[in-house]
Design a protein around this motif. Structure first.
Motif, PDB file in Angstrom:
ATOM      1  N   GLU A 204       0.765  -1.175   0.070  1.00  0.00           N
ATOM      2  CA  GLU A 204       0.006   0.072  -0.035  1.00  0.00           C
ATOM      3  C   GLU A 204       0.847   1.186   0.016  1.00  0.00           C
ATOM      4  O   GLU A 204       0.771   2.093  -0.658  1.00  0.00           O
ATOM      5  CB  GLU A 204      -0.880   0.114   1.222  1.00  0.00           C
ATOM      6  CG  GLU A 204      -1.844   1.177   1.399  1.00  0.00           C
ATOM      7  CD  GLU A 204      -2.587   1.163   2.707  1.00  0.00           C
ATOM      8  OE1 GLU A 204      -2.378   0.624   3.609  1.00  0.00           O
ATOM      9  OE2 GLU A 204      -3.763   1.474   2.475  1.00  0.00           O
ATOM     10  N   VAL A 236     -14.051  -0.987   5.301  1.00  0.00           N
ATOM     11  CA  VAL A 236     -13.505  -0.185   4.198  1.00  0.00           C
ATOM     12  C   VAL A 236     -13.821   1.206   4.567  1.00  0.00           C
ATOM     13  O   VAL A 236     -14.567   1.707   5.138  1.00  0.00           O
ATOM     14  CB  VAL A 236     -14.131  -0.690   2.977  1.00  0.00           C
ATOM     15  CG1 VAL A 236     -13.771  -2.072   2.315  1.00  0.00           C
ATOM     16  CG2 VAL A 236     -15.587  -0.260   3.123  1.00  0.00           C
ATOM     17  N   ARG A 237     -13.053   2.176   3.559  1.00  0.00           N
ATOM     18  CA  ARG A 237     -13.059   3.543   3.775  1.00  0.00           C
ATOM     19  C   ARG A 237     -13.959   3.916   2.571  1.00  0.00           C
ATOM     20  O   ARG A 237     -13.816   3.370   1.371  1.00  0.00           O
ATOM     21  CB  ARG A 237     -11.757   4.181   3.725  1.00  0.00           C
ATOM     22  CG  ARG A 237     -10.759   3.794   4.794  1.00  0.00           C
ATOM     23  CD  ARG A 237      -9.451   4.764   4.495  1.00  0.00           C
ATOM     24  NE  ARG A 237      -8.625   4.152   5.430  1.00  0.00           N
ATOM     25  CZ  ARG A 237      -7.803   3.124   5.050  1.00  0.00           C
ATOM     26  NH1 ARG A 237      -7.741   2.743   3.864  1.00  0.00           N
ATOM     27  NH2 ARG A 237      -6.695   2.763   5.997  1.00  0.00           N
ATOM     28  N   THR A 238     -14.841   4.853   2.868  1.00  0.00           N
ATOM     29  CA  THR A 238     -15.717   5.467   1.586  1.00  0.00           C
ATOM     30  C   THR A 238     -15.529   6.815   1.934  1.00  0.00           C
ATOM     31  O   THR A 238     -15.230   7.510   2.929  1.00  0.00           O
ATOM     32  CB  THR A 238     -17.211   4.741   1.680  1.00  0.00           C
ATOM     33  OG1 THR A 238     -17.598   5.736   2.807  1.00  0.00           O
ATOM     34  CG2 THR A 238     -16.874   3.741   1.606  1.00  0.00           C
ATOM     35  N   GLU A 242     -16.058   5.159   7.388  1.00  0.00           N
ATOM     36  CA  GLU A 242     -15.720   3.899   7.207  1.00  0.00           C
ATOM     37  C   GLU A 242     -17.118   3.048   7.205  1.00  0.00           C
ATOM     38  O   GLU A 242     -18.015   3.486   7.862  1.00  0.00           O
ATOM     39  CB  GLU A 242     -14.753   3.576   8.485  1.00  0.00           C
ATOM     40  CG  GLU A 242     -13.432   4.008   8.275  1.00  0.00           C
ATOM     41  CD  GLU A 242     -12.650   3.081   9.415  1.00  0.00           C
ATOM     42  OE1 GLU A 242     -13.002   2.508  10.249  1.00  0.00           O
ATOM     43  OE2 GLU A 242     -11.572   3.646   9.463  1.00  0.00           O
ATOM     44  N   LYS A 245     -17.944  -3.820   4.091  1.00  0.00           N
ATOM     45  CA  LYS A 245     -18.255  -4.796   2.682  1.00  0.00           C
ATOM     46  C   LYS A 245     -18.353  -6.232   2.966  1.00  0.00           C
ATOM     47  O   LYS A 245     -17.538  -6.601   3.991  1.00  0.00           O
ATOM     48  CB  LYS A 245     -17.301  -4.211   1.727  1.00  0.00           C
ATOM     49  CG  LYS A 245     -17.832  -2.877   1.141  1.00  0.00           C
ATOM     50  CD  LYS A 245     -17.182  -2.728  -0.255  1.00  0.00           C
ATOM     51  CE  LYS A 245     -17.761  -1.220  -0.742  1.00  0.00           C
ATOM     52  NZ  LYS A 245     -16.948  -0.966  -1.932  1.00  0.00           N
ATOM     53  N   ASP A 250     -18.457  -8.592  -2.539  1.00  0.00           N
ATOM     54  CA  ASP A 250     -17.938  -7.157  -2.821  1.00  0.00           C
ATOM     55  C   ASP A 250     -16.418  -7.388  -3.355  1.00  0.00           C
ATOM     56  O   ASP A 250     -15.601  -6.631  -3.904  1.00  0.00           O
ATOM     57  CB  ASP A 250     -17.866  -6.084  -1.933  1.00  0.00           C
ATOM     58  CG  ASP A 250     -19.581  -6.031  -1.515  1.00  0.00           C
ATOM     59  OD1 ASP A 250     -20.172  -5.698  -2.362  1.00  0.00           O
ATOM     60  OD2 ASP A 250     -19.873  -5.810  -0.172  1.00  0.00           O
ATOM     61  N   PHE A 254      -9.979  -6.164  -3.353  1.00  0.00           N
ATOM     62  CA  PHE A 254     -10.354  -4.942  -3.211  1.00  0.00           C
ATOM     63  C   PHE A 254      -9.076  -3.884  -3.753  1.00  0.00           C
ATOM     64  O   PHE A 254      -8.014  -4.370  -3.610  1.00  0.00           O
ATOM     65  CB  PHE A 254     -10.611  -4.483  -1.963  1.00  0.00           C
ATOM     66  CG  PHE A 254     -11.960  -5.219  -1.219  1.00  0.00           C
ATOM     67  CD1 PHE A 254     -13.130  -4.765  -1.340  1.00  0.00           C
ATOM     68  CD2 PHE A 254     -11.729  -6.410  -0.704  1.00  0.00           C
ATOM     69  CE1 PHE A 254     -14.437  -5.352  -0.720  1.00  0.00           C
ATOM     70  CE2 PHE A 254     -12.952  -7.208  -0.104  1.00  0.00           C
ATOM     71  CZ  PHE A 254     -14.282  -6.846  -0.081  1.00  0.00           C
ATOM     72  N   PRO A 255      -9.563  -2.604  -4.109  1.00  0.00           N
ATOM     73  CA  PRO A 255      -8.505  -1.749  -4.138  1.00  0.00           C
ATOM     74  C   PRO A 255      -7.777  -1.590  -2.804  1.00  0.00           C
ATOM     75  O   PRO A 255      -8.512  -1.321  -1.806  1.00  0.00           O
ATOM     76  CB  PRO A 255      -9.102  -0.300  -4.449  1.00  0.00           C
ATOM     77  CG  PRO A 255     -10.662  -0.733  -5.057  1.00  0.00           C
ATOM     78  CD  PRO A 255     -10.924  -1.963  -4.238  1.00  0.00           C
ATOM     79  N   GLU A 257      -6.219   0.948  -1.257  1.00  0.00           N
ATOM     80  CA  GLU A 257      -6.391   2.088  -0.556  1.00  0.00           C
ATOM     81  C   GLU A 257      -7.800   2.157   0.133  1.00  0.00           C
ATOM     82  O   GLU A 257      -7.942   2.733   1.038  1.00  0.00           O
ATOM     83  CB  GLU A 257      -6.332   3.065  -1.500  1.00  0.00           C
ATOM     84  CG  GLU A 257      -7.374   3.252  -2.579  1.00  0.00           C
ATOM     85  CD  GLU A 257      -7.352   4.222  -3.604  1.00  0.00           C
ATOM     86  OE1 GLU A 257      -6.292   4.987  -3.702  1.00  0.00           O
ATOM     87  OE2 GLU A 257      -8.223   4.084  -4.535  1.00  0.00           O
ATOM     88  N   GLU A 258      -8.513   1.151  -0.343  1.00  0.00           N
ATOM     89  CA  GLU A 258     -10.078   1.086   0.432  1.00  0.00           C
ATOM     90  C   GLU A 258     -10.177   0.399   1.523  1.00  0.00           C
ATOM     91  O   GLU A 258     -11.159   0.682   2.615  1.00  0.00           O
ATOM     92  CB  GLU A 258     -11.003   0.502  -0.713  1.00  0.00           C
ATOM     93  CG  GLU A 258     -12.441   0.667  -0.636  1.00  0.00           C
ATOM     94  CD  GLU A 258     -13.050   0.022  -1.608  1.00  0.00           C
ATOM     95  OE1 GLU A 258     -13.974  -0.832  -1.518  1.00  0.00           O
ATOM     96  OE2 GLU A 258     -13.307   0.709  -2.919  1.00  0.00           O
ATOM     97  N   VAL A 259      -9.268  -0.446   1.668  1.00  0.00           N
ATOM     98  CA  VAL A 259      -9.333  -1.382   3.022  1.00  0.00           C
ATOM     99  C   VAL A 259      -8.727  -1.043   4.027  1.00  0.00           C
ATOM    100  O   VAL A 259      -7.640  -0.411   3.891  1.00  0.00           O
ATOM    101  CB  VAL A 259      -8.892  -2.856   2.631  1.00  0.00           C
ATOM    102  CG1 VAL A 259      -8.706  -3.742   3.799  1.00  0.00           C
ATOM    103  CG2 VAL A 259      -9.496  -3.452   1.405  1.00  0.00           C
TER     104      VAL A 259
END
Ligand SMILES: Cc1cc2nc3c(=O)[nH]c(=O)nc-3n(C[C@H](O)[C@H](O)[C@H](O)COP(=O)(O)OP(=O)(O)OC[C@H]3O[C@@H](n4cnc5c(N)ncnc54)[C@H](O)[C@@H]3O)c2cc1C
Ligand code: FES
Length: 262
Positions: A204, A236-238, A242, A245, A250, A254-255, A257-259
């Motif tokens: 990451e 996950v971050r949105t 947070e 998922k 899903d 995962f990307p 950076e999202e986890v």
């Protein structure tokens, strides 16, 4: 699409240290599946245990109508699976989940795996090399015999470096050096990591510093495998903050950076 398949076991061979390579005829699955997706398998021809077990695709062989699963015996389901003889038919659901989003025109990608987490990277490496993408793989394990995928990936044409705890080569500083060199290679389009949160954190940081998109495949305990029971939730971050998922539906990819890597 999630569908029922029959896996006709062609081979189920010990690979040492409680690991097995299961080769099964399942033409529909072999054609539909993509690297990083998984299959939910009933581990015996009977109904006990009732819950299916999730396994990544180690190799996909659509021309032969076959899929390969590389697995470790850890509990009752995998123990029963290890005793399944060739000729047995097993019920399976798949292909499930979202696989690795391999860029079609990538010049070079970097794979980082640890232990059994390297298994799905073999299918990904094979797909990448088949489309003309160069592959560098950094594979880690506790001991040399616990390394997964180094021989097949090297045989397919990937540049493979292995590191182990036993040899004292798997510490973060040394892996970071290897990773930096791999990511610096001109044309590096993506990085993929699987099998270790510690390695995922390294990837990451290193990939983000170079603006290279990175992806992680997560493993969580699963119930239904289909998105209905929420057993497999991950944080996950949105943009809104947070949330959770489902790894089965899903993910599992995962990307990075999202986890939220816990
Ligand atoms: C997307 C995904 C891909 C996977 N790919 C592979 C693979 O290629 N090779 C491999 O050896 N293993 C893989 N696993 C882990 C594998 O599913 C577990 O080792 C297996 O379910 C253990 O079952 P068991 O009955 O032997 O163990 P038990 O501990 O007796 O299982 C009890 C319950 O916990 C669940 N469980 C236990 N460990 C895990 C785990 N690590 N992940 C998910 N559920 C678990 C089981 O499914 C079962 O429902 C993967 C897991 C996921 C989620
Ligand atoms: S395992 Fe049921 S929602 Fe993921």
């Amino acid at each position: 699409m999630n569908v029922n398949h029959t896996l006709k076991v062609l081979a189920n061979e010990p690979q040492g240290a409680g690991r097995y390579l299961l080769v099964a005829e399942a033409p529909g699955l072999a054609h539909a599946a993509r690297p990083g997706q998984f299959v939910h398998v009933r581990c015996t021809a009977g109904t006990v245990p009732l819950l299916r077990r999730p396994f990544s695709f180690y190799r996909l062989r659509p021309a032969a109508g076959a899929v390969e699963i590389y697995y470790q015996v850890v509990g009752s389901g995998t123990e029963l699976l290890s005793r399944v003889p060739p000729g047995t038919t097993l019920s399976a659901l798949g292909p499930l989940g979202r696989g690795f989003p391999l860029a079609p025109r990538a010049r070079h990608i970097v794979l980082v795996g640890r232990g059994l987490g390297s298994a799905p990277l073999v299918a990904l490496g094979e797909a990448a090399l088949a489309q003309g993408t160069a592959v560098t793989a950094i594979l880690s394990a506790r001991t040399p015999s616990a390394l997964v995928g180094s021989r097949p990936l090297a045989a397919l044409g990937a540049a493979v470096t292995t590191v182990t705890d036993a040899a004292g080569t798997s510490d973060p500083a040394q892996v970071d050096e290897l990773l930096s060199a791999a990511l610096e290679r001109p044309g590096t389009a993506q990085a993929f990591v699987c099998g270790s949160r510690r390695l995922a954190r390294l990837v990451e940081r290193s990939a983000a510093a170079r603006g290279i998109p990175a992806f992680v495949s997560l493993e969580e305990r699963m119930g239904c495998g289909l998105g209905g029971c929420l057993v497999c939730a991950c944080r996950v971050r949105t943009p809104a903050g947070e949330t959770y998922k489902r790894v089965c539906k899903d993910g599992p990819v995962f990307p990075l950076e999202e986890v939220v890597l816990e």
